[in-house]
Design a protein around this motif. Structure first.
Motif, short mmCIF file in Angstrom:
data_model
loop_
_atom_site.label_atom_id
_atom_site.label_comp_id
_atom_site.label_asym_id
_atom_site.label_seq_id
_atom_site.Cartn_x
_atom_site.Cartn_y
_atom_site.Cartn_z
N ASN A 109 0.81 -1.22 0.00
CA ASN A 109 0.00 0.00 0.00
C ASN A 109 0.84 1.26 0.00
O ASN A 109 0.44 2.28 -0.56
N ARG A 152 -7.45 4.96 -1.40
CA ARG A 152 -6.75 4.27 -0.31
C ARG A 152 -5.54 5.09 0.09
O ARG A 152 -4.75 5.47 -0.75
N SER A 153 -5.39 5.38 1.39
CA SER A 153 -4.21 6.12 1.83
C SER A 153 -3.10 5.14 2.21
O SER A 153 -3.38 4.03 2.64
N PRO A 183 -3.11 3.62 7.30
CA PRO A 183 -4.52 3.66 7.71
C PRO A 183 -4.86 4.99 8.38
O PRO A 183 -4.13 5.44 9.26
N PRO A 184 -5.95 5.62 7.95
CA PRO A 184 -6.29 6.91 8.54
C PRO A 184 -6.65 6.78 10.02
O PRO A 184 -7.20 5.77 10.42
N TRP A 194 -15.37 4.01 3.72
CA TRP A 194 -13.94 4.27 3.84
C TRP A 194 -13.18 2.97 4.16
O TRP A 194 -12.14 2.67 3.57
N GLN A 203 -10.16 1.19 2.12
CA GLN A 203 -8.84 1.16 2.73
C GLN A 203 -8.32 -0.26 2.97
O GLN A 203 -7.13 -0.53 2.84
#
Lengths: 308, 120
Positions: A147, A155-156, A159-160, A184, A188
């Motif tokens: 990732n 997708r960040s 993880p937010p 979300w 993610q």
């Protein structure tokens, strides 16, 4: 490791989970979702750049094609996120050992295969640890590393905080952003990620606690919610809310779902109100405890309204 | 028929580092170029990167485009020392003797430091 997996997967048995994809179950969940085209279309529109709505003259044939296209798009947007056993693999499998390489560096080196031929999430990620061993990186770290290098839309790389943190998630839920949190999470995480399973479970629990099932009704997450509650035998409140709102067809579907998953309920035989009430009572007795009271009360109120 | 660079009259084909980033935050791209070209010239292909800084998870990341690396090795690209060491550590090539040497020296250094700390 089996114990650890059971702890995380304690809410479901793998056998029940595997029934999620059964066509019968999927049809029932889809029916219960009660697709709300306006709700979905509004969400789709908010993501697209504002543009003028095109008006076209179409022949009947062209209209049918356009309708089919819209139906397919809606089906896609209503795809239920998979319910899977959380894969909590935290073991780095050894490929080879090499004690002569011990302390070759201050930290381990992680090698990611960025070949075009490798498939996205299953790319080979290996690490040369400071003890000299060459290992396959465990699933969790593998996904984290992939990732951070490969971008996926929405997708960040990390993880937010709102999803990784219990307190932050609670804040989202207090603000009635259940759908937002679930959308979300879907973007993610992979469906078998323990964090994904934990987030969805927390969101579903909150919805059930507050009885606000309508927040997810008509969205892709409703099926997951109903499946979660039904497979855990926590669907009394949901059933009661259907009865209260006179959603009798939905009640039948929910009973059919229970029968399919647990094999301990005989479905309502005919379409009559009496058989429906009997089936609900049978379910109430099966569930017992508080569930029994909840369903009984809702049935009493139903009978009152019928008498009137 | 593949034409190896050994038979051509051109300069040697290398698989080496190209320094990128900035002074206080370098990273290296693993790149295929002729030996005579400038250090920061990616002449043929980028086949990976190496980040020398340890990240928050105590790892050093190295990306290797295995398909491309194999292709260029076949075409006669000679890896430089550090690239060869990386490929050895990754398992693609045999571990470079220098890796063993560095590891041994590190172990001896750590042992020496440990003994110093105990005597203090």
């Amino acid at each position: 490791m089996l114990h650890f997996r059971r702890f995380l997967a304690s809410v479901h048995s793998p056998e029940l989970l595997s029934r999620f994809t059964a066509p019968v179950v999927q049809t029932l969940l889809r029916n219960l979702t009660r697709p709300d085209f306006d709700k979905i279309a509004k969400e789709a529109a908010s993501f697209e750049k504002t543009k003028a709505i095109p008006y076209r003259f179409l022949t009947d044939a062209e209209l049918n094609v356009a309708r089919e296209k819209a139906k397919r798009k809606i089906d896609e947007m209503l795809q239920m996120p998979l319910v899977l056993d959380p894969n909590a693999d935290s073991v780095d499998r050894i490929i080879s050992t090499d004690p002569d390489l011990e302390s070759f560096d201050q930290s381990k080196m992680v090698f990611i295969d960025i070949s075009m031929s490798a498939k996205e999430m299953t790319r080979s990620v290996t690490s040369r640890n400071t003890d000299g061993s060459l290992r396959h990186v465990n699933l969790r770290d593998q996904r984290r590393i992939i990732n951070s290098i490969y971008e996926m839309e929405g997708r960040s790389p990390t993880p937010p905080p709102a999803l990784a943190n219990d307190e932050m998630l609670s804040r989202l839920l207090e603000a009635n952003e259940h759908r937002y949190a679930l959308d979300w999470a879907c973007v993610q995480f992979e469906p078998d990620d323990p964090i994904f399973v934990s987030i969805t479970n927390k969101v579903y629990d909150d919805i059930d606690k507050r009885g606000i099932y309508s927040t997810l009704l008509g969205t892709r997450h409703y099926g997951g919610l109903v499946f979660y509650l039904t497979s855990l035998r926590n669907h009394a409140k949901l059933l009661a809310s259907y009865i209260k709102d006179k959603k009798l067809q939905d009640t039948v579907w929910l009973l059919q779902l229970h029968a399919t998953l647990h094999n301990d309920l005989s479905e309502p035989a005919d379409g009559s109100m009496e058989s429906l009430i009997n089936a609900c009572m049978q379910l109430a007795e099966l569930l017992g405890g508080k569930s029994l009271d909840i369903i009984q009360k809702s049935l009493e109120r139903l009978e009152e309204t019928i008498e009137k | 028929l593949l034409k190896s660079s050994m038979t051509s009259k051109a300069a040697a084909l290398r698989m080496r580092f190209l320094m990128a980033g900035c002074s206080n935050r370098k990273y290296y791209k693993i790149v295929v170029a002729r030996s005579v070209s400038g250090r920061d010239v990616e002449e043929y292909d980028q086949v990976g990167f190496y980040d020398p800084y340890i990240n928050d998870h105590r790892e050093k990341l190295v990306a290797l485009n295995i398909d491309k690396i194999k292709h260029w090795l076949v075409r006669g690209a000679q890896p430089t020392l550090t690239v060869a060491m990386l490929l050895g550590l990754s398992g693609l090539l045999p571990v470079h003797p220098r890796s063993y040497l560095i590891a041994k020296r590190n172990r001896e250094e750590l042992k020496r430091l440990a003994e110093e700390n105990t005597t203090d």
